[in-house]
Design an enzyme around this catalytic site. Sequence first.
Site, PDB file in Angstrom:
ATOM      1  N   CYS A   1      10.553   9.696  -1.470  1.00 36.57           N
ATOM      2  CA  CYS A   1       9.917   9.298  -0.232  1.00 36.57           C
ATOM      3  C   CYS A   1       9.896   7.789  -0.061  1.00 36.57           C
ATOM      4  O   CYS A   1      10.422   7.051  -0.862  1.00 36.57           O
ATOM      5  CB  CYS A   1       8.496   9.840  -0.190  1.00 36.57           C
ATOM      6  SG  CYS A   1       7.483   9.118  -1.489  1.00 36.57           S
TER       7      CYS A   1
ATOM      8  N   CYS B   1       5.744   0.345   1.398  1.00 37.54           N
ATOM      9  CA  CYS B   1       6.568   1.230   2.208  1.00 37.54           C
ATOM     10  C   CYS B   1       7.991   0.690   2.233  1.00 37.54           C
ATOM     11  O   CYS B   1       8.207  -0.476   2.536  1.00 37.54           O
ATOM     12  CB  CYS B   1       5.996   1.304   3.617  1.00 37.54           C
ATOM     13  SG  CYS B   1       7.140   2.052   4.802  1.00 37.54           S
TER      14      CYS B   1
END
Lengths: 599, 195
Positions: free
Chosen positions: A305, A319
């Site tokens: 992810c 992120c």
Amino acid sequence: MDSEDDMHDAHDVESLDDDFYSGDTPMGSEDGDAEYDFVDNESEDSEDVTSHRQQQSYTILSVSDIRQRQEEDIHRVSTVLSISRVAACVLLRHYKWSVSRVHDEWFADEENVRKVVGLLEKPVEMPNARELPCGICFESYSSNEMTAAACGHPFCSACWRGYVGTAISDGPGCLMLRCPDPSCGVAVGEDMIRMLASDEDKQKYSRYLLRSYIEDNRKTKWCPAPGCEFAVEFVMGSSSYDVTCNCSYSFCWNCTEEAHRPVDCATVAKWILKNCAESENMNWILANSKPCPKCKRPIEKNQGCMHITCTPPCKFEFCWLCLGAWSEHGERTGGFYACNRYEAAKQEGAYDESERRREMAKNSLERYTHYYERWATNQSSRQKALADLHSMQNEKLEKLSDRQSQPESQLKFIIEAWLQIVECRRVLKWTYAYGYYLLENEYAKRQFFEYLQGEAEAGLERLHQCAEKELQVYLEAEAPTKDFNYFRTKLAGLTSVTRNYFENLVRALETGLRDVGPSGNQANANKNTSPKSLLGGKGGKSGKAKVIGTSSRSGDEAWTMATIGLASTAPTRTRGRQTCARCANSTGRFGLCCLLLCD
Amino acid sequence: MLDTSRVQKELAEGNRDTETSGVSIALHDGADLTHLSGTITGPVGTPYEGGVFVIDIRLPSGYPFEPPKMQFVTRVWHPNISSQNGAICLDILKDQWSPALTLKTALLSLQALLSAPAPDDPQDAVVAQQYLRDYQKFVGTARHWTETFAKSASVGMDEKVKKLVEMGFPEDAVRAVLEATKGDENMALEKLCSG
């Protein structure tokens, strides 16, 4: 003419290094003259790409030259000390082939030297008996089957052969072979080897002896090019370490890396190390990774992810898409797995801040890549130019002479141009290593450096273009072309202009870009924090000399002496050369003015 | 090739005055001339006194022009001998070897090394450090190791006992004879056969 000047310089410098040259000077100069002509002729034949501006401060030695010198040294010591040739060889080998050192030590304390080296004043006879036991195999032999070194310790021939053979296959240590008796240190010299060793071992021994003459001597080194058998004798204290072997390979005598003037050895070592470590990986890293926003280490995302956790000790969670902290993610950003901050911010054009952060992280890599790419491109460009030069010399020149009805002697300007291109590519290449290590905050220096480098590069590109492309027309022409003379003027002009640009660049880098700055030389010297000057020089010189003295790690004295030499012996050094009236720089063989840069 | 006649001479010569020199050499397994076993007694007045140290000796094919490879089998606490594997740091076993030296002189040198350690050129840094910093403790450890490993119940001794017992001799007699010959298998065998 040139060579005479060089000899002056060589002697000036030699006299500064008493320890080393005192004994050799008379002989050395004789050798020097002879060798000089030889090397000079060679460079006329155009192999010597650096001959344009370099004072030759070295001599290339072939295997037969080396043998001859070695033989001469041995002969000299043997004559002066009235000892055998073999003993002289052992002595020289022990004192690293320095004739003067052998003389000094010998006349200071002959007895001690004899003891240390293992030379007896009078040989000892073998014990006088019909049968003697061999000290190695413990068998008894009649005395005529036994051999002994000067000490008279008898061993049988088979054991001697085993002893000598083992020593030779063990390596160059065999040059310092002693009597097998552990309590005896008497030297076993070349005469015994000749008598006892196999033919193959004798060859090995004489190869070691030859190698030792080059490798143990501080003044000589082998050319590092693969398969090259030449050695180089260097005049200590010369202004440049760059050496071009007869095999056409150019290298730095100090660090034996490829020639890298005007960049100093330490910078080159750092750069090469960096290249080994990074160059192959660089493209991959840039294409496949992003740096961690916190610790800047490159991270590859190979699966999973967008929630990235950097490896310890950093452990920063971020992120992958927006490179923002993960703690700020969640429902607000459209869910953990769909970071629309990135999209939204990008659309708004308000993404500058974190984009800039990423930019900065990438910067260090990009900076390196920038310099590396240019370094490597000039490297391959030089290889290509070298190949072009050879094809020009070997085939094209003849063809051109045919097509344009010009004698080959009139076409030398083309070879000159290619030699200049090859040399300039080399210098330009290394200036990129220099630029990489030039500190960001040295703003004025950096600007000056980049200006000089840019000018030099532009000049070189024009020259390269002209030599490569424009020449093609005349090569392909069916009949002699009218404007060939125009081409001649243009190419020769570009050659000399480019040479001047590069001479300026080299000079500026070698003096640590000291011309920059409003506060004058002296003040600038002290503040000088370019990579070069950080390496430090020996103090105690005048301000001017000191700046120059800082330009190379162990070569600082060399540079300094060169400059002092230039100041005090300027009339001698510039004899046969032209001097530009405005800048007082000598302008090389063609006596052209230094053009634009003096304005 | 290995000079077998020299090795045989060395074996004879090496055991000639075992009583006084405290050094003996024997074939390790009876047939192979390249694999020998030496013993030295610990020098009097050192922490090694009273111990018998077994040394494994391998002769390279270039022997005597190349040095023999020696290694302590008996564990020993000494700055120049590895406490882990018995490797020896001694110049005559390396670059200072001369073909005029013999196995016996090499063993005698090892004996001398036990008397005069060279902690500045250590094989075992831990031991060397202890030797330099706390000599008393070093002596204590070295003595303890001698008691533990180099007295008759040592590993090397057990092996020899086992070997001779396998040949059919009673264990008591074997131990007694080995004790008397200071661990020399060949001499012990001779005595056992003759007695």
